[in-house]
Design a protein around this motif. Structure first.
Motif, mmCIF file in Angstrom:
data_model
loop_
_atom_site.group_PDB
_atom_site.id
_atom_site.type_symbol
_atom_site.label_atom_id
_atom_site.label_comp_id
_atom_site.label_asym_id
_atom_site.label_seq_id
_atom_site.Cartn_x
_atom_site.Cartn_y
_atom_site.Cartn_z
ATOM 1 N N LEU A 109 0.833 -1.202 0.000
ATOM 2 C CA LEU A 109 0.000 0.000 0.000
ATOM 3 C C LEU A 109 0.874 1.262 0.000
ATOM 4 N N MET A 110 1.926 1.251 0.811
ATOM 5 C CA MET A 110 2.817 2.403 0.872
ATOM 6 C C MET A 110 3.497 2.641 -0.484
ATOM 7 N N LEU A 111 3.968 1.577 -1.121
ATOM 8 C CA LEU A 111 4.589 1.737 -2.442
ATOM 9 C C LEU A 111 3.581 2.233 -3.473
ATOM 10 N N ALA A 112 2.352 1.733 -3.416
ATOM 11 C CA ALA A 112 1.325 2.169 -4.364
ATOM 12 C C ALA A 112 1.020 3.655 -4.198
ATOM 13 N N VAL A 113 0.920 4.117 -2.960
ATOM 14 C CA VAL A 113 0.657 5.539 -2.704
ATOM 15 C C VAL A 113 1.826 6.387 -3.196
ATOM 16 N N LEU A 114 3.057 5.933 -2.949
ATOM 17 C CA LEU A 114 4.218 6.687 -3.417
ATOM 18 C C LEU A 114 4.256 6.754 -4.940
ATOM 19 N N TRP A 115 3.918 5.666 -5.628
ATOM 20 C CA TRP A 115 3.886 5.692 -7.094
ATOM 21 C C TRP A 115 2.761 6.599 -7.604
ATOM 22 N N TYR A 116 1.622 6.591 -6.918
ATOM 23 C CA TYR A 116 0.521 7.476 -7.294
ATOM 24 C C TYR A 116 0.977 8.943 -7.219
ATOM 25 N N PHE A 117 1.617 9.291 -6.074
ATOM 26 C CA PHE A 117 2.091 10.661 -5.919
ATOM 27 C C PHE A 117 3.179 10.989 -6.938
ATOM 28 N N GLN A 118 4.020 10.032 -7.265
ATOM 29 C CA GLN A 118 5.074 10.277 -8.249
ATOM 30 C C GLN A 118 4.475 10.572 -9.622
ATOM 31 N N LEU A 119 3.398 9.849 -9.976
ATOM 32 C CA LEU A 119 2.774 10.075 -11.279
ATOM 33 C C LEU A 119 1.923 11.351 -11.303
ATOM 34 N N GLN A 120 1.244 11.672 -10.203
ATOM 35 C CA GLN A 120 0.386 12.856 -10.155
ATOM 36 C C GLN A 120 1.161 14.154 -9.910
ATOM 37 N N TYR A 121 2.196 14.071 -9.101
ATOM 38 C CA TYR A 121 2.973 15.266 -8.736
ATOM 39 C C TYR A 121 4.430 15.068 -9.156
ATOM 40 N N ARG A 122 4.620 14.857 -10.422
ATOM 41 C CA ARG A 122 5.932 14.568 -10.988
ATOM 42 C C ARG A 122 6.934 15.679 -10.689
ATOM 43 N N HIS A 123 6.475 16.908 -10.660
ATOM 44 C CA HIS A 123 7.378 18.054 -10.450
ATOM 45 C C HIS A 123 7.989 18.065 -9.042
ATOM 46 N N VAL A 124 7.358 17.384 -8.086
ATOM 47 C CA VAL A 124 7.865 17.362 -6.718
ATOM 48 C C VAL A 124 8.999 16.335 -6.566
ATOM 49 N N PHE A 125 8.958 15.261 -7.354
ATOM 50 C CA PHE A 125 9.938 14.180 -7.248
ATOM 51 C C PHE A 125 11.165 14.496 -8.096
ATOM 52 N N THR A 126 12.323 14.451 -7.474
ATOM 53 C CA THR A 126 13.574 14.638 -8.224
ATOM 54 C C THR A 126 13.926 13.324 -8.924
ATOM 55 N N ALA A 127 14.900 13.371 -9.787
ATOM 56 C CA ALA A 127 15.345 12.155 -10.483
ATOM 57 C C ALA A 127 15.905 11.146 -9.482
ATOM 58 N N THR A 128 16.572 11.625 -8.459
ATOM 59 C CA THR A 128 17.125 10.744 -7.429
ATOM 60 C C THR A 128 16.002 10.045 -6.667
#
Length: 150
Positions: A109-128
């Motif tokens: 569940l935690m990984l799914a939420v993190l992937w959701y946020f990564q796809l929805q808020y791409r600008h917040v996630f750095t390449a690292t």
């Protein structure tokens, strides 16, 4: 004539051994009382993979011979009956919530939420951060598949 004595090897989970001098006519219950006083209800004796449940059974009836090995398990809790009620469990080990079984679903569940946020808020996630998330997902997938492949 006196009944001959024999020596049984009581082997514990931590690989320690204790010698018990018994007679073939002695019962399983008498063995427990003699070598585990006050813990008779907590002691489980196993011979050739079989749990010795009947305390009235004689050692001769079990075909125990001199130097036979009895595996001993002493449970930390008494084997007293569980309290009566609609939700009472016969096995106290399963009465409590098994938190270990919740770790895998919570991590998924935690990984799914993190992937959701990564796809929805791409600008917040750095390449690292994205690389770390992908690596963590691969590592988790590898561990999960190797654990449950058995």
């Amino acid at each position: 004539p006196a009944e001959p004595t024999m020596v049984l090897r009581l082997k514990f989970l931590n690989d320690t051994e204790r010698l018990a001098r018994v007679r073939p006519g002695d019962t399983v219950g008498a063995l427990k009382r003699a070598y585990f006083p006050g813990q008779e209800q907590q002691v489980r004796l196993i011979y050739q993979g079989q749990l010795l449940r009947d305390d009235a059974q004689s050692l001769a009836a079990l075909h125990l011979t001199h130097n036979s090995v009895l595996h001993c398990h002493i449970s930390p809790h008494s084997a007293a009956p569980a309290p009566a009620g609609p939700r009472a469990s016969a096995d106290p080990a399963h009465a409590a919530l098994d938190v270990g079984s919740l770790v895998l679903p919570l991590f998924v569940l935690m990984l799914a939420v993190l992937w959701y946020f990564q796809l929805q808020y791409r600008h917040v996630f750095t390449a690292t951060a994205t690389t770390f998330l992908a690596g963590l997902t691969l590592l988790f997938s590898f561990v999960a598949f190797t654990m449950y492949r058995r």
